[in-house]
Write an enzyme that holds these catalytic residues in place. Structure first.
Site, PDB file in Angstrom:
ATOM      1  N   GLY A 103       0.677  -1.204   0.192  1.00 60.77           N
ATOM      2  CA  GLY A 103       0.105   0.062   0.172  1.00 60.77           C
ATOM      3  C   GLY A 103       0.810   1.171   0.056  1.00 60.77           C
ATOM      4  O   GLY A 103       1.976   1.271   0.382  1.00 60.77           O
TER       5      GLY A 103
ATOM      6  N   GLU B 216       3.736 -10.963  -6.357  1.00 59.59           N
ATOM      7  CA  GLU B 216       2.432 -10.874  -7.237  1.00 59.59           C
ATOM      8  C   GLU B 216       2.597 -10.527  -8.604  1.00 59.59           C
ATOM      9  O   GLU B 216       1.899 -10.755  -9.544  1.00 59.59           O
ATOM     10  CB  GLU B 216       1.305 -10.101  -6.409  1.00 59.59           C
ATOM     11  CG  GLU B 216       1.235  -8.791  -6.546  1.00 59.59           C
ATOM     12  CD  GLU B 216       2.078  -8.313  -5.288  1.00 59.59           C
ATOM     13  OE1 GLU B 216       1.642  -7.293  -4.714  1.00 59.59           O
ATOM     14  OE2 GLU B 216       2.860  -9.114  -4.602  1.00 59.59           O
TER      15      GLU B 216
ATOM     16  N   GLY C 154     -22.032  -8.881 -26.516  1.00 53.72           N
ATOM     17  CA  GLY C 154     -21.271  -9.596 -27.483  1.00 53.72           C
ATOM     18  C   GLY C 154     -19.568  -9.614 -27.017  1.00 53.72           C
ATOM     19  O   GLY C 154     -18.817 -10.446 -27.747  1.00 53.72           O
TER      20      GLY C 154
ATOM     21  N   VAL D 124     -16.610 -10.834 -24.123  1.00 57.29           N
ATOM     22  CA  VAL D 124     -16.531 -12.060 -23.230  1.00 57.29           C
ATOM     23  C   VAL D 124     -17.358 -12.536 -22.235  1.00 57.29           C
ATOM     24  O   VAL D 124     -17.844 -13.434 -21.923  1.00 57.29           O
ATOM     25  CB  VAL D 124     -14.815 -12.225 -22.891  1.00 57.29           C
ATOM     26  CG1 VAL D 124     -14.627 -13.624 -22.086  1.00 57.29           C
ATOM     27  CG2 VAL D 124     -13.828 -11.975 -24.144  1.00 57.29           C
ATOM     28  N   ASP D 125     -17.333 -11.294 -21.186  1.00 57.88           N
ATOM     29  CA  ASP D 125     -18.015 -11.735 -19.891  1.00 57.88           C
ATOM     30  C   ASP D 125     -19.745 -12.065 -20.383  1.00 57.88           C
ATOM     31  O   ASP D 125     -20.004 -13.270 -19.749  1.00 57.88           O
ATOM     32  CB  ASP D 125     -17.991 -10.447 -19.312  1.00 57.88           C
ATOM     33  CG  ASP D 125     -16.579  -9.993 -18.817  1.00 57.88           C
ATOM     34  OD1 ASP D 125     -15.750 -10.881 -19.137  1.00 57.88           O
ATOM     35  OD2 ASP D 125     -16.378  -8.668 -18.537  1.00 57.88           O
ATOM     36  N   SER D 126     -20.160 -11.286 -21.043  1.00 51.78           N
ATOM     37  CA  SER D 126     -21.566 -11.357 -21.163  1.00 51.78           C
ATOM     38  C   SER D 126     -21.877 -12.820 -21.974  1.00 51.78           C
ATOM     39  O   SER D 126     -22.849 -13.519 -21.758  1.00 51.78           O
ATOM     40  CB  SER D 126     -22.310 -10.155 -21.599  1.00 51.78           C
ATOM     41  OG  SER D 126     -21.881  -9.914 -22.946  1.00 51.78           O
ATOM     42  N   SER D 127     -21.057 -13.221 -22.977  1.00 54.72           N
ATOM     43  CA  SER D 127     -21.097 -14.334 -23.917  1.00 54.72           C
ATOM     44  C   SER D 127     -21.038 -15.347 -23.150  1.00 54.72           C
ATOM     45  O   SER D 127     -21.742 -16.581 -23.421  1.00 54.72           O
ATOM     46  CB  SER D 127     -19.942 -14.001 -25.077  1.00 54.72           C
ATOM     47  OG  SER D 127     -20.344 -13.050 -25.857  1.00 54.72           O
TER      48      SER D 127
ATOM     49  N   LYS E 271     -11.287 -11.858 -15.370  1.00 53.55           N
ATOM     50  CA  LYS E 271     -11.748 -12.091 -16.434  1.00 53.55           C
ATOM     51  C   LYS E 271     -10.818 -13.241 -16.935  1.00 53.55           C
ATOM     52  O   LYS E 271     -11.345 -13.938 -17.814  1.00 53.55           O
ATOM     53  CB  LYS E 271     -11.093 -10.818 -17.479  1.00 53.55           C
ATOM     54  CG  LYS E 271     -11.569 -10.955 -18.791  1.00 53.55           C
ATOM     55  CD  LYS E 271     -11.316  -9.734 -19.865  1.00 53.55           C
ATOM     56  CE  LYS E 271     -12.441  -8.639 -19.451  1.00 53.55           C
ATOM     57  NZ  LYS E 271     -13.685  -8.944 -19.908  1.00 53.55           N
TER      58      LYS E 271
END
Length: 513
Positions: A53, A168, A221, A223-226, A369
């Site tokens: 942080g 990370e 259309g 990636v996520d909603s498809s 994602k």
């Protein structure tokens, strides 16, 4: 299920910690540093990681290590500020470093479960101004760099660790292995995070919740909603109704491509043509924030009207599914905590009107994602849909600087299409995180044939990034850029100049508006 709980102290890399742990097969979740004991305990923690942080332990209101996490008697790993806060908590000394350390450093390590299977020296990524000057009683050094004599420490019981560097980030060699060693060898946690298991659990959960009712979905259309559409189809078949709104601000032929892609998948979608409505509402508007608001409100109105017509037709639509992801949830939380600033209000979170009479289903609200892409792959979504570059919710409106006009849309669609087409032809599309063209609100003088021209300028933008939080401009070959520029000038009427954006994020953003 056991969880690795990551407490957020405000680092720009905090979400990466969660992702790295999950990538290794262990479930992790993110909470603010001042989360309550109950919030943490509800996740059944097997280990706790304190993120980095921007604060200093000397500041009056600096974030601190809550007492209760020590009472849980589970392993703790502090990263960067997390290390410093642990040292400060246990009575050690943290001071301003005589030499700040940003970037690569060579870490020399001792034998320890945290570094099992790693070489004795390797590169790590530092980012700090303060450093540990004296360890608390009961702690000792297990790693050091040239400017950080206490770059890695642990207590004698082997339950509390701290590292000054950032394991990370990809710049740290073996960083993912260090995190895995902490979770598996120090915390003795068993692997419990597998995408195929997640899919089966979600399908079962959706069927149980929805029953014989119907679900509508806002389909972009992307990636996520498809992937949500495909998951819903697997779970409830024709009881899922995806709604695709053609705003007129899409890429060239995008509506046709979306319809064709889902036809091949055997999924029926409802297509709403709202091009004229969006363009009329944007007439004369140049301010980028105002454009976003108008597009958002117009989309909500169109979606609401369509939903009500479908409800009248079917009667038993009770649910609305959204492709909300974990970063959307994190970034959209109201800034009640001082360590993490509110970054944006995402269109998927709190964006739809309260009057919609549907219950919300967000099957991916705790996924990143890259995890959604893995699910898409497992479910059989074509690679061209899985690997599609990110596209902003407001569409081309934020890639047209100034007023959105029919002429600007057509010019930008064709220029952008040429750029993407050439990237794919030259096997560069999948090597770039995001690429697009921008229509600039200026005209420049040029010469075409025997005539002087005074036409539009197109900017090309291509970046490489892991998640969009930071990005570097893509070093595309000169010959490639030359070909793209020539094609755009020769094939797109109204353009006589093409420029390439070589600004990274920060200081710029990826999009121009």
């Amino acid at each position: 299920m056991n969880t690795v709980v990551v407490l957020d102290y405000g680092s720009q890399y905090t979400q990466l910690i969660v992702r790295r742990v999950r990538e290794k097969g262990y479930y992790a979740e993110l909470l603010p540093w001042d989360a309550s004991k109950e919030e943490v305990q509800n996740l059944n923690p097997a280990a706790i990681i304190l993120s980095g942080g921007p604060a200093s332990v000397f500041e009056k209101d600096a974030p601190f290590v809550p007492d209760y996490i020590l009472e849980l008697n589970i392993p703790i790993l502090g990263i960067c500020y997390g290390l410093q806060s642990l040292v400060h908590k246990f009575g050690g000394i943290v001071e301003k470093s005589p030499k700040r350390e940003f970037g690569h450093a060579v870490l020399k390590v001792k034998d320890d479960p945290l570094f099992e299977g790693l070489p004795k020296e390797f590169d790590v990524w530092m980012s700090h101004s303060d450093r540990v000057e004296k360890l608390p009683e009961g702690f000792f050094v297990i790693g050091e760099s040239e400017n950080s004599p206490y770059a890695a420490i642990r207590n004698k019981d082997g339950t509390i660790y701290g590292v000054q560097f950032h394991p990370e980030v990809t710049h740290t060699s073996f960083g993912d292995k260090i995190l895995e060693n902490f979770v598996s060898k120090v915390a003795n946690m068993k692997k419990n995070w597998k995408m195929s298991d997640f899919i089966e659990e979600k399908i079962s959960e959706i069927r149980k919740v929805v029953g014989n009712d119907k679900v509508i979905l806002g389909l972009s259309g992307g990636v996520d909603s498809s992937v949500v559409a495909l998951l819903l189809d697997k779970a409830i078949g024709k009881n899922s109704i995806p709604i695709f709104v053609d705003t007129g601000l899409l890429r060239l032929n995008e509506r046709q491509e979306v319809e064709e892609n889902f036809r091949k998948l055997g999924i029926d979608i409802v297509v709403v043509d709202a091009k004229e409505r969006f363009l009329n509402n944007l007439k004369g508007v140049e301010d980028p924030e105002e454009k976003r608001k108008i597009i958002g409100h117009t989309f909500i109105d169109v979606f609401y009207e369509t939903s009500m017509k479908l409800l009248e037709k079917h009667g038993n639509i009770k649910y609305l599914a959204q492709g909300t992801l974990y970063p959307d949830i994190i970034e959209s939380k109201v800034n009640e905590r001082k360590a993490a600033a509110k970054i944006k209000t995402h269109h998927n979170v709190g964006g739809l009107p309260e009057k919609l009479p549907f219950k919300i289903i967000e099957p991916f609200r705790y996924l990143f994602k890259d995890e959604v892409r893995k699910i898409g792959k497992i479910l059989g979504l074509p690679d061209e849909m899985i690997n599609r570059h990110p596209f902003p919710g407001p569409g081309l409106a934020v890639r047209i600087i100034g007023e959105v006009t029919n002429e600007a849309i057509k010019i930008l669609q064709h220029a952008d299409h040429i750029f993407i087409e050439e990237l794919k032809k030259n096997d560069l599309y999948d090597k770039v995180w995001q690429a697009f063209a921008v229509f600039l609100p200026i005209r420049s003088v040029g010469v075409m044939g025997d005539y002087r021209t005074y036409d539009n300028v197109i900017a090309l933008r291509a970046v490489n990034s892991f998640d969009g939080m930071t990005a570097d401009w893509s070093k595309l070959p000169y010959e490639f850029l030359n070909k793209v520029a020539k094609r755009i000038v020769n094939e797109v009427e109204g353009v006589n100049r093409v420029v390439y954006d070589i600004t990274s994020k920060p200081p710029a953003t990826i999009e121009w508006e």
